[in-house]
Design a protein around this motif. Sequence first.
Motif, PDB file in Angstrom:
ATOM      1  N   ALA A 157      -0.270 -10.251   5.602  1.00 31.60           N
ATOM      2  CA  ALA A 157       0.522  -9.667   4.520  1.00 31.60           C
ATOM      3  C   ALA A 157       1.657 -10.622   4.153  1.00 31.60           C
ATOM      4  O   ALA A 157       2.303 -11.184   5.038  1.00 31.60           O
TER       5      ALA A 157
ATOM      6  N   MET B  37       0.863  -1.191   0.000  1.00 33.84           N
ATOM      7  CA  MET B  37       0.000   0.000   0.000  1.00 33.84           C
ATOM      8  C   MET B  37       0.901   1.244   0.000  1.00 33.84           C
ATOM      9  O   MET B  37       1.641   1.491   0.941  1.00 33.84           O
TER      10      MET B  37
ATOM     11  N   TYR C 126       4.665  -8.156   0.175  1.00 30.66           N
ATOM     12  CA  TYR C 126       3.905  -6.934   0.459  1.00 30.66           C
ATOM     13  C   TYR C 126       4.713  -6.032   1.390  1.00 30.66           C
ATOM     14  O   TYR C 126       4.821  -4.819   1.168  1.00 30.66           O
TER      15      TYR C 126
ATOM     16  N   LEU D 236       1.426  -6.358  10.361  1.00 27.23           N
ATOM     17  CA  LEU D 236       1.043  -6.648   8.973  1.00 27.23           C
ATOM     18  C   LEU D 236       1.189  -8.142   8.664  1.00 27.23           C
ATOM     19  O   LEU D 236       0.341  -8.740   8.003  1.00 27.23           O
TER      20      LEU D 236
END
Lengths: 239, 374
Positions: free
Chosen positions: B292, B1, B296, B287
């Motif tokens: 994740a 992200m 990532y 995460l």
Amino acid sequence: MHAAIEVRELTKTYAEGAASSRALDDVSLDIHAGEVTLLMGPSGSGKTTLISIMGCILRPTSGSVRVAGREVTSLPERELPAVRLNHIGFVFQGFNLFPALTAQENVELALDLKKIRGAEARRRARTLLDAVGLSEKSAAFPADLSGGQKQRVAIARALAGEPEIILADEPTAALDKTSGRTVLDMLRRLAMEEGRAVAIVTHDNRTFEYADRIVRIEDGRIGEDIRGNELRALEGAEI
Amino acid sequence: MASLAVRNLFHDKVRLAVTLTGIIFSVVLVAVQIGLFLGFTTTTSNVIDNSHADLWVTAKGVGYIEVGVPFSEKKLYHVRAIPGVAEAQKYILRFGQWKRPDGGNTSCEIIGFDPDSDMGGPWSLSEGDVRSLKLPDTVIVDRLYAQKLGVTRVGQTVEIHDVRARVVGFTDGVRTFTTSPLVFTSFKNAQRYAGLNNDQTVFLLVKAAPGANVERIREQILTSIPGVDAWPKARFSSMTTRYWMFGTGAGVTVILAAVLGLLVGVVVVAQTIYAATMDHIREFGTLKAMGASNGYIYRIIMRQATVSAVIGYGVGIVVASLAAFSSRHGGANILLPIPVRAALFGLTLAMCLSAAMVSINKVTKIDPALVFKG
């Protein structure tokens, strides 16, 4: 009810130099859907190790763990994130929100992991925050939220992936009584109304009334596994 | 992200400032050291590089420009007779003694050339005219060394080797590596200033005719004229540079400083990026717990490192450029040509990403209990 998590003959040994210590010793346990299970025990008893292994974060030394019917101990490391992403939501004692992101963005981050982005992610995040009663705080940063509000955001985030299992580590430890009850109410509803399996590691006696079952862990082994009337008798008492 | 990477970076302003300061410091340090190295390297051979000659003819065994040995100027006519030679001129570079107007002395490098030729003359002329050097006893010097030479304006008179010399022009930024300022004058003047006989030269500068084979001309010079060497300009330039950079302690010092600057830069960047990542280690653990993939998380760390590198480089190169700009009038020249800037950007990015890789290694080994601690 079926077992969302099946733990069988689980052992976890930590190496400490030449010596080693056994954190879990022959633990077998089922965590059922639609049920709130409390994992209790003194510090160092192995609760966190157990929840870590059930959450596919930590590997056991021996034994088996099935998550949503799938044996996970034999899975390669690279496949474990997908198991966590698709089946498990975590709620942490320290909330573990991302301080640089707003409440809404914290939830959107969990959706991003599932490749849900853009307008759809924003819509879903708003819905989840609304479900935990925080729609008006969507633009607030964690630093501007109370402990209870942070934990509710954390629950919304944990639900973003629509997991059938919620693993909560001391979710009320950092909260006042009212906030703690709100959070436990939510976790209870997730089990009762949505059929999710909820496992809570806790020292908090206030949680008894929200539990369907209490599993006491001592020195890495299952000590007691209390349900039903036996559990009701414990409510309000020290364990 | 993307937003998490960038937002994390900008969330803690103090940490960001520390990280960027580390990167900026490294970029400036490395840029200045490399710039100094290039400046020194360029300065050692700038007389050759700006000579507009294709070949330099020297006495046999001359290893670099400062140690030219006089030989008979008759060889000039032999060179001119070689097919393919468009122009050949006598040329002098010799150390001399400059007597300042205040009576003090300083050494200088006398450069004698033919003012009617475009070979061997001064460049970056800021005042005066090269043709003025056709007059007897005239010189052109560089403003960088005006104070050292004790001159401030055109028209001032000094003495070189007890011969009168009048300043008729100034160059701007024509440096010397030997600390002895370059003094441009006509070949005839230079013979007197350098104490050479009337029939002696130190070098011959040769220009090939368009389309002529320079290597063939060189071979013919070597085979038909005894007692000389002939070097293509680039070769003689590199011989001179190599001597000063590797044959003396001066160059090695500059190289060592550049290497040390690079190492210090790498360590500082590695440490700051690593520390910045470690500050967020708990978030990366969260995460991971959320599902994740390592990829990532790697992308977030790499993106943070990239953004840090871009900002750090951007500010750092501006500071280094200011240092380079202000060095134009200083004792040491800092050169930062575009390819060096581009390479430095790549280096900064590589330093940041390498440091991030070390952090990634740490993130992959996060203690799972970390995310469960209150």
